[in-house]
Motif scaffolding. Structure first.
Motif, PDB file in Angstrom:
ATOM      1  N   MET A   7      -7.208  -8.035  -3.839  1.00 47.21           N
ATOM      2  CA  MET A   7      -6.631  -7.954  -2.984  1.00 47.21           C
ATOM      3  C   MET A   7      -6.358  -9.504  -1.907  1.00 47.21           C
ATOM      4  O   MET A   7      -7.542 -10.016  -1.874  1.00 47.21           O
ATOM      5  CB  MET A   7      -6.463  -6.458  -1.878  1.00 47.21           C
ATOM      6  CG  MET A   7      -8.422  -6.429  -1.004  1.00 47.21           C
ATOM      7  SD  MET A   7      -8.855  -5.785  -0.087  1.00 47.21           S
ATOM      8  CE  MET A   7     -10.127  -4.715  -0.584  1.00 47.21           C
ATOM      9  N   GLY A   8      -5.163  -9.387  -1.304  1.00 52.56           N
ATOM     10  CA  GLY A   8      -4.946 -10.820  -0.914  1.00 52.56           C
ATOM     11  C   GLY A   8      -4.602 -10.210   0.393  1.00 52.56           C
ATOM     12  O   GLY A   8      -4.398 -10.890   1.152  1.00 52.56           O
ATOM     13  N   THR A   9      -3.591  -9.345   0.694  1.00 55.91           N
ATOM     14  CA  THR A   9      -3.310  -8.650   2.309  1.00 55.91           C
ATOM     15  C   THR A   9      -4.057  -7.139   2.218  1.00 55.91           C
ATOM     16  O   THR A   9      -3.694  -6.178   1.028  1.00 55.91           O
ATOM     17  CB  THR A   9      -2.052  -8.481   1.781  1.00 55.91           C
ATOM     18  OG1 THR A   9      -1.649 -10.364   1.488  1.00 55.91           O
ATOM     19  CG2 THR A   9      -1.093  -8.398   2.555  1.00 55.91           C
ATOM     20  N   ALA A  10      -4.253  -6.788   3.302  1.00 53.15           N
ATOM     21  CA  ALA A  10      -4.112  -5.386   3.408  1.00 53.15           C
ATOM     22  C   ALA A  10      -3.751  -5.428   4.715  1.00 53.15           C
ATOM     23  O   ALA A  10      -3.132  -6.083   5.648  1.00 53.15           O
ATOM     24  CB  ALA A  10      -5.381  -5.117   3.778  1.00 53.15           C
ATOM     25  N   LEU A  11      -2.865  -4.141   5.321  1.00 55.47           N
ATOM     26  CA  LEU A  11      -2.316  -2.993   6.627  1.00 55.47           C
ATOM     27  C   LEU A  11      -3.512  -2.216   6.932  1.00 55.47           C
ATOM     28  O   LEU A  11      -4.219  -1.459   6.184  1.00 55.47           O
ATOM     29  CB  LEU A  11      -1.615  -2.238   6.352  1.00 55.47           C
ATOM     30  CG  LEU A  11      -0.084  -3.284   5.316  1.00 55.47           C
ATOM     31  CD1 LEU A  11       0.892  -2.596   5.564  1.00 55.47           C
ATOM     32  CD2 LEU A  11       0.659  -3.656   6.952  1.00 55.47           C
ATOM     33  N   SER A  12      -3.644  -2.453   8.325  1.00 50.07           N
ATOM     34  CA  SER A  12      -4.574  -1.581   9.371  1.00 50.07           C
ATOM     35  C   SER A  12      -3.505  -0.740  10.135  1.00 50.07           C
ATOM     36  O   SER A  12      -3.258  -1.231  10.615  1.00 50.07           O
ATOM     37  CB  SER A  12      -4.862  -2.081   9.820  1.00 50.07           C
ATOM     38  OG  SER A  12      -6.219  -1.206  10.840  1.00 50.07           O
ATOM     39  N   PHE A  13      -3.728   0.621  10.317  1.00 50.35           N
ATOM     40  CA  PHE A  13      -2.589   1.258  10.661  1.00 50.35           C
ATOM     41  C   PHE A  13      -3.986   1.859  11.961  1.00 50.35           C
ATOM     42  O   PHE A  13      -4.815   2.268  12.465  1.00 50.35           O
ATOM     43  CB  PHE A  13      -2.736   2.730  10.368  1.00 50.35           C
ATOM     44  CG  PHE A  13      -1.264   2.037   8.899  1.00 50.35           C
ATOM     45  CD1 PHE A  13      -1.122   1.413   9.016  1.00 50.35           C
ATOM     46  CD2 PHE A  13      -1.053   3.103   7.904  1.00 50.35           C
ATOM     47  CE1 PHE A  13       0.339   0.582   7.801  1.00 50.35           C
ATOM     48  CE2 PHE A  13      -0.488   2.653   7.682  1.00 50.35           C
ATOM     49  CZ  PHE A  13      -0.142   1.676   6.608  1.00 50.35           C
ATOM     50  N   SER A  14      -3.032   2.183  13.637  1.00 50.53           N
ATOM     51  CA  SER A  14      -3.225   2.881  14.415  1.00 50.53           C
ATOM     52  C   SER A  14      -2.539   4.100  15.102  1.00 50.53           C
ATOM     53  O   SER A  14      -1.315   3.366  15.376  1.00 50.53           O
ATOM     54  CB  SER A  14      -4.126   1.509  15.579  1.00 50.53           C
ATOM     55  OG  SER A  14      -5.342   1.032  14.707  1.00 50.53           O
ATOM     56  N   PHE A  15      -2.090   4.189  15.629  1.00 48.96           N
ATOM     57  CA  PHE A  15      -1.181   5.268  16.558  1.00 48.96           C
ATOM     58  C   PHE A  15      -1.999   6.033  16.927  1.00 48.96           C
ATOM     59  O   PHE A  15      -3.306   6.877  17.209  1.00 48.96           O
ATOM     60  CB  PHE A  15      -1.234   6.546  15.402  1.00 48.96           C
ATOM     61  CG  PHE A  15      -0.614   5.503  13.926  1.00 48.96           C
ATOM     62  CD1 PHE A  15       0.469   4.249  13.701  1.00 48.96           C
ATOM     63  CD2 PHE A  15      -0.848   5.888  13.120  1.00 48.96           C
ATOM     64  CE1 PHE A  15       0.664   3.958  12.495  1.00 48.96           C
ATOM     65  CE2 PHE A  15      -0.545   5.749  11.136  1.00 48.96           C
ATOM     66  CZ  PHE A  15       0.094   4.721  11.850  1.00 48.96           C
ATOM     67  N   GLY A  16      -1.542   6.628  18.804  1.00 50.44           N
ATOM     68  CA  GLY A  16      -2.224   7.351  19.923  1.00 50.44           C
ATOM     69  C   GLY A  16      -0.827   8.010  20.295  1.00 50.44           C
ATOM     70  O   GLY A  16      -0.477   8.330  20.286  1.00 50.44           O
TER      71      GLY A  16
END
Length: 407
Positions: free
Chosen positions: A385-394
């Motif tokens: 992989m060259g690219t990744a996403l990280s999600f955060s919700f609150g």
């Protein structure tokens, strides 16, 4: 126009998965929960958590440890690790050009659990004179600055469980604006308190698997029944890539995109159609100059609550119409550390890029509903992989998405 990338040059981690980056990665890749019965929570409806254990703060920090609440201890230790990892020396760095931006969801309830006991017991004379400076949220950033002599902008971001991710996105603005040359950013929380456990249990947000706490946190699993309280801290060192390379620093990943917004819908429930989540993901992709097909890995928010996991899965399915990339959710292993979660998971995303490997989701057996994600389970999965996403919700409808690429 897409903005320039920002380099991640150092990482520091103190979590239930370990007290170093290496320990965290090893534990995360085992894919087994750290949840256990918590003596501090004895007698409560939910009496287990994912706690940082075996950390000798006095050995790490000396006498200053006695004035620090756990959330400040965690983040000072993580900041020291990150600075060393980046090859920086606080004795010689440009002190006025070093900022600290950290995410903290709330003040430290562990101190108030104790001090309110004195007050309500009719002994105000026993309330500690350190109660306020130990517990106010900005002391996480303030104590890091004192410890490392970082004299630039210094503040806390509080966006509930998105705080750590929002802090990282905010930190890059200090580099873009020219206000700083180096920013220490991330988040910290000491969330395993009696008040947190009692309050979240009353909201029916916590798992009730008292007989098998190790199986309680199970993001995206069909039998999930709530999250498990966690705690800890993560710190990332951010610099401009040109400056990092000029001093020969290793660039561990590039922060290429960020988005933050709010649902403007309900104090604790996400928008039923995922309005804010969808917009945050697409905005972060656009900010990073990426399309859905460019993403090789998603680090999901994945709380292990029925509604939130379903809405997150639905949003991912809508954006990644041709199939989502491999998905992990670290809260299965380390629990939910509230304001620190986004920072811890951002660090894990950087490690996944470095190792070209996606850690498994603990306790995952199978999905429900119509939104089938490619959940990594059982064993780590090697992924180029060259690219990744990280999600955060609150709570408050807060949404934050970070996009990282390999250098």
């Amino acid at each position: 126009m897409r903005r320039a990338e920002i380099a991640v040059t150092g990482l520091g981690l103190v979590t239930p998965a370990g007290h170093t980056v290496e320990e965290n990665w090893t534990t995360l890749c085992r894919g087994r929960s750290t949840a256990a019965v918590d003596p501090v929570l004895e007698g409560l409806p939910v009496d287990f958590s994912c706690r940082v254990v075996g950390l000798d703060a006095t050995a790490e920090l000396g006498r200053s440890a006695t004035r620090l609440d756990p959330f400040a201890q965690f983040v000072v230790i993580a900041a020291r690790q990150a600075v060393a990892d980046a090859g920086l020396d606080p004795l010689t760095w440009p002190k006025e050009r070093v900022g600290v931006v950290l995410g903290v969801s709330g003040s430290s309830l562990s101190t108030y659990d104790t001090e309110y006991g004195h007050l309500n017991g009719g002994r105000p004379d026993r309330v500690s004179p350190l109660a306020v400076p130990r517990s106010i949220p900005n002391m996480a950033a303030g104590e890091v600055a004192i410890d490392l002599d970082a004299r630039g902008p210094n503040f806390i971001v509080s966006t509930a469980c998105a705080s750590g991710a929002t802090a990282i996105g905010t930190a890059r603005e200090l580099l873009y604006s020219g206000a700083c040359d180096i920013v220490l950013t991330g988040g910290s929380e000491s969330a395993c308190t009696r008040m947190n456990s009692a309050a979240f249990a009353r909201m029916r947000a916590l798992s009730r698997r008292r007989n098998e706490p190790h199986a309680a946190s199970r993001p995206f699993d069909a039998e999930r029944d709530g999250f498990v309280l966690g705690e800890g801290a993560a710190v990332l060192v951010l610099e401009r890539p040109s400056a990092a390379r000029a001093r020969g620093a290793p660039v561990q990943a590039l922060l290429r995109g960020f988005a933050a917004n709010t649902d403007a819908y309900h104090p604790i429930s996400p928008h039923p159609e995922g309005r804010g989540v969808l917009h945050a993901i697409t905005t972060a992709l656009g900010d990073g100059g990426c399309r859905p097909g460019d993403i090789g890995h998603i680090n999901a928010h994945g709380t292990s609550t029925a509604r939130n996991d379903a809405l997150e899965a639905a949003a991912v399915s809508r954006i990644f119409e041709d199939g989502a990339p491999p998905v992990t959710a670290p809260k299965g292993v380390v629990g939910h550390s509230l304001g620190a979660a986004g920072a811890i998971e951002a660090a894990y995303t950087v490690l996944a890029l470095r190792h070209e490997c996606v850690p498994p989701v603990a306790n995952f057996k199978g999905q429900d509903g119509d939104h089938k994600l490619d959940i990594v389970a059982g064993h780590p999965r090697p992924v180029s992989m060259g690219t990744a996403l990280s999600f955060s919700f609150g709570f408050g409808g807060q949404n934050a998405v970070l996009l990282f690429t390999a250098d």
